[in-house]
Design an enzyme around this catalytic site. Structure first.
Site, PDB file in Angstrom:
ATOM      1  N   CYS A  51       0.830  -1.213   0.000  1.00 21.69           N
ATOM      2  CA  CYS A  51       0.000   0.000   0.000  1.00 21.69           C
ATOM      3  C   CYS A  51       0.859   1.255   0.000  1.00 21.69           C
ATOM      4  O   CYS A  51       0.424   2.309  -0.466  1.00 21.69           O
ATOM      5  CB  CYS A  51      -0.934   0.014   1.210  1.00 21.69           C
ATOM      6  N   HIS A 298      -1.745   0.666   7.566  1.00 24.68           N
ATOM      7  CA  HIS A 298      -2.244   0.634   6.188  1.00 24.68           C
ATOM      8  C   HIS A 298      -2.464   2.049   5.655  1.00 24.68           C
ATOM      9  O   HIS A 298      -2.557   3.008   6.435  1.00 24.68           O
ATOM     10  CB  HIS A 298      -3.559  -0.158   6.152  1.00 24.68           C
TER      11      HIS A 298
END
Length: 456
Positions: A51, A298
């Site tokens: 990510c 994340h």
């Protein structure tokens, strides 16, 4: 690439105690840039880790689709449009990272004849189809294999680094053409890493080491596989600095580098709501209303088409920013001894008699503090920020397992940005909202789905 391999590996992966990067972490990073089959303008992330590259690329991709594309139907793209939009975005990030355009741009791809098969599910390609050639892909569309995320699972860490090849192009026009011709590489096995390595070598390994606060800290954590803030900043701003504040700061004789100009897309983090850091204006107020959102583990993306959100700073917004610069711990108040300095910084009347009068009005109980809310109401009442009462917003999370029924799709909602005088209206208390409140303290969110989107 052989002469660069060791330096690149040290910079990206560090020097793991076991002598190499674990198979599981390398596998998680071995995906390409793959579009979701349920959302034609959204990239899909199959496992945790990449990510740190995928979210910045998604943010720039959305910027180009929403604000540079003639079509107003931004959620629909043909495969050819996906290919063009992705490669244009990758080129833009490479241009931003280039420290010295005169020295050219570097693209890392497979050595000739060494490209791994993209998918064991696709038709078995002929030897000529697995070779990386300099012929533009547009002239051989039938040879482009179906992209997949975790293909060529037998390709290990060492083998991957043994079959890389570096190409150099000298002009922006050549860069864009070459990136487009390599589209099958970006979308196939290890495309994310090929692009990351291209950015790193284009930027220059030594330039990156000079910008990172701790040169021994790798860009990818070899234990957990998460990308560092330096990696995110490199892709978003072109500079691999480790901090998110504005400008440089001195600390115990050390210069700590921050962000030096407004970024095209922004960055907000849940860590600020927990008071671990403070994101500066250059990342909080980008040129386009698109923000990468960081949780503990994340990155996702929050965006809207409402350009008024990134318009020029209103006087009250400037006052809030200046006041908060005198409140580094984000307490919501300052000692009354600093009131005169704040008023001077805002070019308000700051004669001692007037400052004393203001103190008595804003601190009637003589507590020795000045609260932010009353200060703004005193000097900037009824300030219209130009932001509409409500506007559509979207949230993107590329991780399949973080989406409803594992379908990577945008979550739609409506945002309301309320004034600081009415903090009691609350719709929910979710990580997404707490993250956004670091930019808009009294934002409220109404999502069209039954559950709020996930930051993780």
């Amino acid at each position: 690439m052989s002469e660069l391999n060791k330096d690149v590996i040290d910079l990206v992966w560090g020097r793991p105690s076991g002598g190499g990067v674990s198979t599981s972490i390398f596998r998680r990073w071995s995906q390409g840039f793959v579009f979701s089959e349920y959302e034609q303008t959204a990239l899909e992330q199959f496992e945790g880790g990449p990510c740190a590259v995928i979210a910045p690329v998604q943010a720039f991709l959305l910027k180009n689709i929403l604000f540079s594309r003639e079509s107003s139907v931004w959620r629909q793209m043909s495969e050819e449009e996906q290919r063009t939009a992705l490669c244009s975005t990758l080129s833009e990030i490479l241009e931003s990272a280039c420290a010295s355009p005169s020295s050219g741009f570097c693209l890392v791809t497979w050595a000739k004849g060494q490209s791994p098969k993209t998918s064991t599910l696709s038709k078995t390609p002929t030897p000529s189809q697995t070779q990386d050639t300099s012929e533009p892909e547009s002239s051989q569309p039938q040879q482009e294999p179906e992209p997949t995320a975790l293909a060529a699972e037998d390709l290990g860490f060492e083998q991957f680094h043994s079959i890389l090849h570096k190409r150099t192009v000298l002009s922006v026009a050549d860069l864009r053409e070459e990136v487009l011709s390599l589209c099958h590489s970006w979308r196939g096995c290890c495309g994310v890493l090929l692009f990351l390595y291209s950015v790193i070598i284009t930027k220059g390994i030594e330039n990156i080491r000079n910008e990172i606060q701790d040169p021994t800290e790798p860009l990818i954590d070899p234990i957990h596989g998460h990308g560092s803030q330096s990696l995110v900043n490199l892709l978003v701003t072109g500079h691999a600095v480790s901090n998110v504040w504005d400008g440089d700061r001195e600390c115990s004789g050390m210069k700590l580098h921050g962000i030096h100009k407004h970024a095209s897309v922004g960055f907000l983090t849940l860590m600020e709501s927990l008071r671990y850091c403070k994101v500066g204006t250059f990342l909080k107020s980008p040129k386009f209303p698109i923000w990468i959102l960081g949780s503990e583990t994340h990155l996702s993306v929050f965006f809207t088409k409402e350009m008024s959100l990134v318009g020029p700073e209103s006087p009250s917004e400037q006052a809030r920013r200046v006041f908060q610069s005198f409140d580094p711990e984000d307490n919501g108040f300052i000692p009354e001894s600093l009131l005169e300095d704040v008023m001077k910084a805002l070019d308000l009347v700051s004669e001692p008699e007037y400052v004393s009068l203001v103190k008595s009005k804003l601190d009637p109980e003589s507590l020795g503090i000045i609260l932010l809310g009353p200060f703004l109401l005193e000097f900037f009442p009824d300030q219209d920020s130009g932001i509409p009462d409500s506007f559509p917003v979207y949230h993107y999370n590329g991780l399949k397992q973080s989406n409803h029924k594992e379908k990577v799709e945008y979550v739609e909602g409506t945002a309301l940005v309320l004034g600081f005088e009415d903090p009691m209206v609350r719709t929910d208390d979710t990580p997404v909202k707490r993250c956004l409140q670091t930019k808009w303290p009294y934002i409220e969110l109404l999502w069209t789905t039954n559950r709020s989107p996930s930051l993780n």
